[in-house]
Design a protein around this motif. Structure first.
Motif: not given
Length: 446
Positions: A418-446
């Protein structure tokens, strides 16, 4: 991944899955029989918790290099190797038992080998999912491979092993396990598992240090994915304590009745099947993070009732509830990762993911048994310092201390979910990180 390599059906997945279903059934029968054998030899929680410890710890060690092996090697061959080593380990246990030389420490060695090579196999299988499963079926396929398989085994394996252990003995159970390994290898051999296309930044153009640290650097560039791992880091510490303690607690509170343990395990399996089938038909929530966080909380709350209960019926009902909610956890988690991480680097990223998320698990597994045997059990004995406080809830005597310990750690697991909902970076991960097949260079390669 080029369009012509996109899977269009579940045929290959279903063939592999059928073989793995048989293999897991055999392995779970062996695990149940070995648990009963170890409890009969020692009567303590520590040896049983150490079996879990020596299974999981090699996997965490392997995660430091397994991703590189999976991304560079042939994933089909790695899956075959995992089943082969598991079969050889079963043969070793069988020979030691037949010669009257089997000891507890032998089980620690064989479970460690199974843990190491089983992790390589599972990672190769997991990293191959995007090559054999259409994207729209990620949650469904994960539910089938993770929960229909394991929950189905949980229903059948304890019941069969509980009966067969007292009729054909440990020898017969191990022989059945060997036959299922042959079936698993046969199904893998008869299908084609495509290798992902390596891109221009493939591991061939990287230094050895870059190859080993790739997964960690990838995750550091994506804080929301890292937030999922911090969540798992916390949850796994408390969850592994209850995982290691469960069998010993039920055996102690049921006067060493293996049938009761088998029945409770089967109830968990039935719940898992119901939950997994429902998830497979439904496909899961559009926001998969709800399945991860709520599933964690509801599963932990159900397990708390197991700790609070004193009779088999309450354990069965609570176990069924825990089984129903559990498939949502890993299925939702895996669907997020399959959608966000590029197929050609999933081996390294998933290995780093496992290493970070599971690094606290050995601690939980290591402390579970000693805490039960030397702290909670004495404290809940007739003259124990906690018996006057919690005796009315958990009773007094054998298993009461383990029940208190189990309930405390399950409650902590529910709070983490339940405490996970208190952290936006976890709660909103699906909107913050794009799908790999839609990503156009965002975040780059490492």
């Amino acid at each position: 991944m080029p369009p012509d390599t996109q899977p269009t059906s579940l045929r290959t997945f279903l063939i592999i899955w059928s073989g793995q279903m048989a293999s897991i059934l055999g392995s779970e029968m062996t695990n149940f029989a070995i648990t009963i054998w170890a409890w009969e030899q020692t009567g303590q929680a520590t040896p049983l918790s150490l079996l879990f410890f020596f299974t999981y710890t090699p996997r965490i060690i392997a995660a430091s290099f397994a991703g590189l092996i999976v991304d560079r090697g042939n994933r089909k061959q790695l899956m075959i190797a995992g089943d082969t080593v598991a079969g050889l380990s079963t043969i070793a246990i069988l020979l030691l038992f037949l010669s009257n030389h089997l000891q507890i420490w032998h089980l620690y060695v064989t479970t460690a080998m199974n843990g190491l090579f089983g992790y390589l196999q599972n990672l190769a299988y997991s990293a191959s999912m995007t090559m054999i499963v259409p994207k729209q079926h990620y949650t469904r396929a994960t539910a089938m491979s993770s929960y229909v398989t394991y929950s189905g085994s949980y229903i059948i394996a304890p019941a069969l092993a509980g009966v067969l252990y007292y009729t054909i003995g440990l020898t017969g159970v191990l022989a059945i396990d060997l036959m299922t390994f042959v079936m698993a290898i046969s199904t893998i051999l008869c299908v084609s598992i495509p290798q992902p296309t390596r891109k221009s930044t493939s591991i061939a153009h990287q230094t050895l240090w870059q190859q080993f640290t790739f997964g960690f650097r990838y995750l550091l560039k994506r804080p929301s994915l890292l937030a999922i791992l911090i969540f798992w880091l916390s949850f796994n510490l408390v969850d592994t304590v209850s995982l290691a303690l469960g069998p010993a607690m039920i055996l102690a509170r049921s006067s060493n009745d293996a049938t009761v343990l088998a029945t409770v395990r089967s109830a968990i399996g039935v719940g898992g099947i119901v939950g997994a089938i429902a998830l497979s038909v439904w496909g899961g929530s559009q926001r998969r993070i709800h399945g991860l966080l709520l599933g964690t909380a509801l599963t932990s709350l159900s397990k708390m009732i197991i700790g609070l209960g004193r009779v088999p019926l309450s354990w069965m009902i609570a176990g069924f509830g825990a089984g129903v909610f559990a498939p949502a956890i890993d299925s939702s988690n895996q669907a997020i990762w399959l959608s966000k991480v590029e197929p050609d680097v999933q081996g390294r990223v998933f290995a780093s993911r496992y290493l970070i998320a599971q690094i606290t698990s050995p601690l939980g597994l290591a402390i579970a048994g000693p805490l039960a045997d030397y702290v909670f059990e004495p404290a809940m004995s007739s003259n124990g310092r906690l018996s006057s406080i919690f005796g009315g809830v958990f009773g007094i005597g054998a298993g009461a201390g383990m029940a208190l310990q189990y309930t405390i750690f399950c409650f902590c697991g529910a709070l983490i979910g339940l405490g996970g909902y208190a952290f936006p970076s976890l709660r909103d991960v699906e909107t913050i990180v794009p799908d790999h097949d839609a990503e156009q260079g965002q975040g780059g390669r490492v």
